[in-house]
Design a protein around this motif. Sequence first.
Motif, PDB file in Angstrom:
ATOM      1  N   SER A 172      -2.433 -12.812   1.270  1.00  0.00           N
ATOM      2  CA  SER A 172      -3.361 -12.770   0.122  1.00  0.00           C
ATOM      3  C   SER A 172      -4.714 -12.191   0.516  1.00  0.00           C
ATOM      4  O   SER A 172      -5.762 -12.640   0.022  1.00  0.00           O
ATOM      5  CB  SER A 172      -3.538 -14.184  -0.467  1.00  0.00           C
ATOM      6  OG  SER A 172      -2.309 -14.664  -0.957  1.00  0.00           O
ATOM      7  N   ARG A 173      -4.689 -11.204   1.416  1.00  0.00           N
ATOM      8  CA  ARG A 173      -5.921 -10.527   1.834  1.00  0.00           C
ATOM      9  C   ARG A 173      -6.035  -9.211   1.051  1.00  0.00           C
ATOM     10  O   ARG A 173      -5.387  -8.223   1.380  1.00  0.00           O
ATOM     11  CB  ARG A 173      -5.889 -10.231   3.324  1.00  0.00           C
ATOM     12  CG  ARG A 173      -5.785 -11.443   4.231  1.00  0.00           C
ATOM     13  CD  ARG A 173      -7.108 -12.157   4.355  1.00  0.00           C
ATOM     14  NE  ARG A 173      -7.058 -13.197   5.394  1.00  0.00           N
ATOM     15  CZ  ARG A 173      -7.931 -14.160   5.510  1.00  0.00           C
ATOM     16  NH1 ARG A 173      -8.943 -14.222   4.655  1.00  0.00           N
ATOM     17  NH2 ARG A 173      -7.819 -15.071   6.473  1.00  0.00           N
ATOM     18  N   LYS A 174      -6.856  -9.211   0.022  1.00  0.00           N
ATOM     19  CA  LYS A 174      -7.061  -7.986  -0.751  1.00  0.00           C
ATOM     20  C   LYS A 174      -8.013  -7.030  -0.035  1.00  0.00           C
ATOM     21  O   LYS A 174      -8.070  -5.848  -0.358  1.00  0.00           O
ATOM     22  CB  LYS A 174      -7.627  -8.315  -2.138  1.00  0.00           C
ATOM     23  CG  LYS A 174      -6.859  -9.382  -2.905  1.00  0.00           C
ATOM     24  CD  LYS A 174      -5.432  -8.994  -3.184  1.00  0.00           C
ATOM     25  CE  LYS A 174      -4.750 -10.047  -4.048  1.00  0.00           C
ATOM     26  NZ  LYS A 174      -3.331  -9.813  -4.254  1.00  0.00           N
ATOM     27  N   ASP A 175      -8.763  -7.569   0.913  1.00  0.00           N
ATOM     28  CA  ASP A 175      -9.752  -6.768   1.633  1.00  0.00           C
ATOM     29  C   ASP A 175      -9.421  -6.808   3.127  1.00  0.00           C
ATOM     30  O   ASP A 175      -9.478  -7.872   3.760  1.00  0.00           O
ATOM     31  CB  ASP A 175     -11.156  -7.326   1.381  1.00  0.00           C
ATOM     32  CG  ASP A 175     -12.251  -6.393   1.900  1.00  0.00           C
ATOM     33  OD1 ASP A 175     -11.931  -5.492   2.707  1.00  0.00           O
ATOM     34  OD2 ASP A 175     -13.415  -6.578   1.508  1.00  0.00           O
TER      35      ASP A 175
ATOM     36  N   TRP B 261       0.854  -1.183   0.000  1.00  0.00           N
ATOM     37  CA  TRP B 261       0.000   0.000   0.000  1.00  0.00           C
ATOM     38  C   TRP B 261       0.894   1.240   0.000  1.00  0.00           C
ATOM     39  O   TRP B 261       2.035   1.197   0.458  1.00  0.00           O
ATOM     40  CB  TRP B 261      -0.897   0.001   1.241  1.00  0.00           C
ATOM     41  CG  TRP B 261      -2.031  -0.973   1.155  1.00  0.00           C
ATOM     42  CD1 TRP B 261      -1.945  -2.333   1.146  1.00  0.00           C
ATOM     43  CD2 TRP B 261      -3.419  -0.648   1.065  1.00  0.00           C
ATOM     44  NE1 TRP B 261      -3.196  -2.897   1.050  1.00  0.00           N
ATOM     45  CE2 TRP B 261      -4.130  -1.884   1.014  1.00  0.00           C
ATOM     46  CE3 TRP B 261      -4.144   0.531   1.036  1.00  0.00           C
ATOM     47  CZ2 TRP B 261      -5.520  -1.937   0.912  1.00  0.00           C
ATOM     48  CZ3 TRP B 261      -5.526   0.471   0.943  1.00  0.00           C
ATOM     49  CH2 TRP B 261      -6.195  -0.749   0.876  1.00  0.00           C
TER      50      TRP B 261
ATOM     51  N   SER C 170      -4.325   1.419  -2.382  1.00  0.00           N
ATOM     52  CA  SER C 170      -4.026  -0.009  -2.426  1.00  0.00           C
ATOM     53  C   SER C 170      -3.028  -0.317  -3.544  1.00  0.00           C
ATOM     54  O   SER C 170      -2.828   0.496  -4.458  1.00  0.00           O
ATOM     55  CB  SER C 170      -5.310  -0.807  -2.642  1.00  0.00           C
ATOM     56  OG  SER C 170      -5.816  -0.586  -3.947  1.00  0.00           O
TER      57      SER C 170
ATOM     58  N   TRP D  13      -1.833  -8.011   2.243  1.00  0.00           N
ATOM     59  CA  TRP D  13      -1.909  -8.147   0.786  1.00  0.00           C
ATOM     60  C   TRP D  13      -0.792  -9.067   0.262  1.00  0.00           C
ATOM     61  O   TRP D  13      -1.027  -9.957  -0.552  1.00  0.00           O
ATOM     62  CB  TRP D  13      -1.775  -6.771   0.141  1.00  0.00           C
ATOM     63  CG  TRP D  13      -2.066  -6.727  -1.324  1.00  0.00           C
ATOM     64  CD1 TRP D  13      -1.308  -7.241  -2.350  1.00  0.00           C
ATOM     65  CD2 TRP D  13      -3.204  -6.137  -1.948  1.00  0.00           C
ATOM     66  NE1 TRP D  13      -1.876  -6.992  -3.558  1.00  0.00           N
ATOM     67  CE2 TRP D  13      -3.058  -6.310  -3.351  1.00  0.00           C
ATOM     68  CE3 TRP D  13      -4.328  -5.459  -1.484  1.00  0.00           C
ATOM     69  CZ2 TRP D  13      -3.979  -5.837  -4.271  1.00  0.00           C
ATOM     70  CZ3 TRP D  13      -5.250  -4.982  -2.404  1.00  0.00           C
ATOM     71  CH2 TRP D  13      -5.080  -5.177  -3.782  1.00  0.00           C
TER      72      TRP D  13
ATOM     73  N   ASP E  86      -3.331  -2.047  -6.073  1.00  0.00           N
ATOM     74  CA  ASP E  86      -3.928  -2.019  -7.416  1.00  0.00           C
ATOM     75  C   ASP E  86      -4.498  -0.638  -7.758  1.00  0.00           C
ATOM     76  O   ASP E  86      -5.271  -0.491  -8.714  1.00  0.00           O
ATOM     77  CB  ASP E  86      -5.011  -3.090  -7.556  1.00  0.00           C
ATOM     78  CG  ASP E  86      -6.148  -2.920  -6.542  1.00  0.00           C
ATOM     79  OD1 ASP E  86      -6.110  -1.936  -5.764  1.00  0.00           O
ATOM     80  OD2 ASP E  86      -7.055  -3.768  -6.518  1.00  0.00           O
TER      81      ASP E  86
END
Length: 490
Positions: A93-96, A6, A49, A89, A51
């Motif tokens: 692998s926690r995108k949220d 981030w 984030s 992230w 992305d």
Amino acid sequence: MTNPDWRLFHTRYDLPRLRTADPLIEMLWDLDEWLEEHNVLEGTPYLISPDGRYDIELNEYFTLQLAASPQDTQRAHASDLKLWLSFLWRSRSRKDWRQATPEDRAAYKQWRTADPHGPHVDWTTWDREVATVNAFYNWAVHPRRAYAAENPILQREARAHPSRGHRATALTPAESSHTGPRNEVVWLTPEMYRTWRDVGLRGYAPAGVADRSFRGRFGARNATYSDLMFRTGMRLCEQTSLSLFELPHLVPGKANVRTWLPAAIAKYGSARWVYLPSSSLKAIWDYVEEERAEAVETARDAGVYDRIRNPLIIANPSDPFVDIDGQRITVDKLDHAERRRLLIDTRDGLEPAALWLNEQGLPSARSCWQEAFKAANRRCSRHRLNLRAHPHALRHSFAVITLEQLWRGHIQDMTAMNPSQRQTHQMVFGDPLNWVRLRLGHRSVVTTMRYLHALQELEMETRLALIPQDWEPTAAPADLDDPALEATSV
């Protein structure tokens, strides 16, 4: 996006300095305009984030919940949350962030404190990070918002303090270490500080001679800035935001000249008088008239000040105010972010009102000085000097040294006095601890009392140093195997 971390930015604060091919920057300019339309305060941190998304619910924590907090507090929370979110992230692998679990937090603790390839942060840092993430999730799971279903920080019942009486059960993070140093104060003696400054900032060798390998360009400026912090105890955010209008002139015959630190840039609004030693004040004026003036002239010739976004211009330096939406606002009412775009219209052209400028002739950022301190520490390490300093260590040094000097004189003055005279003396000259509290801008003297612990440690070190090196017990212990003792025993 290839970067799994981030990213942290600040509203209308970072953009004028960003010069990169990163495609994220074009989007940030549009986002910044959107934030301005929604009345987000200048300098407010926000997180993007990996992305490239701006999470409205996440950043609402800064735009609403922490909006009234000091900017340093906002930055600290944003920085800690950035680390946590990046770990989720990249490693989980926690995108949220809403889906974080206690298992994620346990893995984070393992990485931050114990993993051989992790940063091995100390427990004080870990406790702060726990408190930051806990505060964020407590806010996010509140029924009025319900942005997240659960707080990943495990909780326990807080221990009630006897003095607070009966109260409703409160919860506190169960993952805090409770082992970090609570009273330790990192500070430097004047001799230690001068060595650190000369080697780390000014580029001298430990022997006190010029080091030809030094490649620093701003040694004099950095040393002057550092000296002021060591001699006044100002916080980094406060000193960095000083303007030329807070810089007093030297007064012949005066050892100290005071200036008023406005509430708008004093942390927690702790406006106060700051006493500048004449030696430090002279060095600052030398910097203003030479190095700073050269930076201003170069930037002016390059048209730097003409390209500043939404400038606030003082038309008459003898009557320093700006017009904001038809209102006359004096300089002392302008906050940190507003001062960064504050310009003075002089006979030679525009120039920043900020006292401390970077090499581009623009107001320096706090990160600039933090990096200068880190570089100085690295340089001392290369010279095998066991000396390190950070901005708050210089503030601690001012507090400990000043308190020790005041207490020494205070005790000497009161030794020969009777109770009535002592009371009068206290009323006239006050309490040294409270005087230091006022200089530091503490809201409570309880905060200032931590420095008494440093004095107690100093006193004990002095006493231990006076023990003779050849000290031995006055009588050797009896040898229980001596046959003579056995013959006389009953």
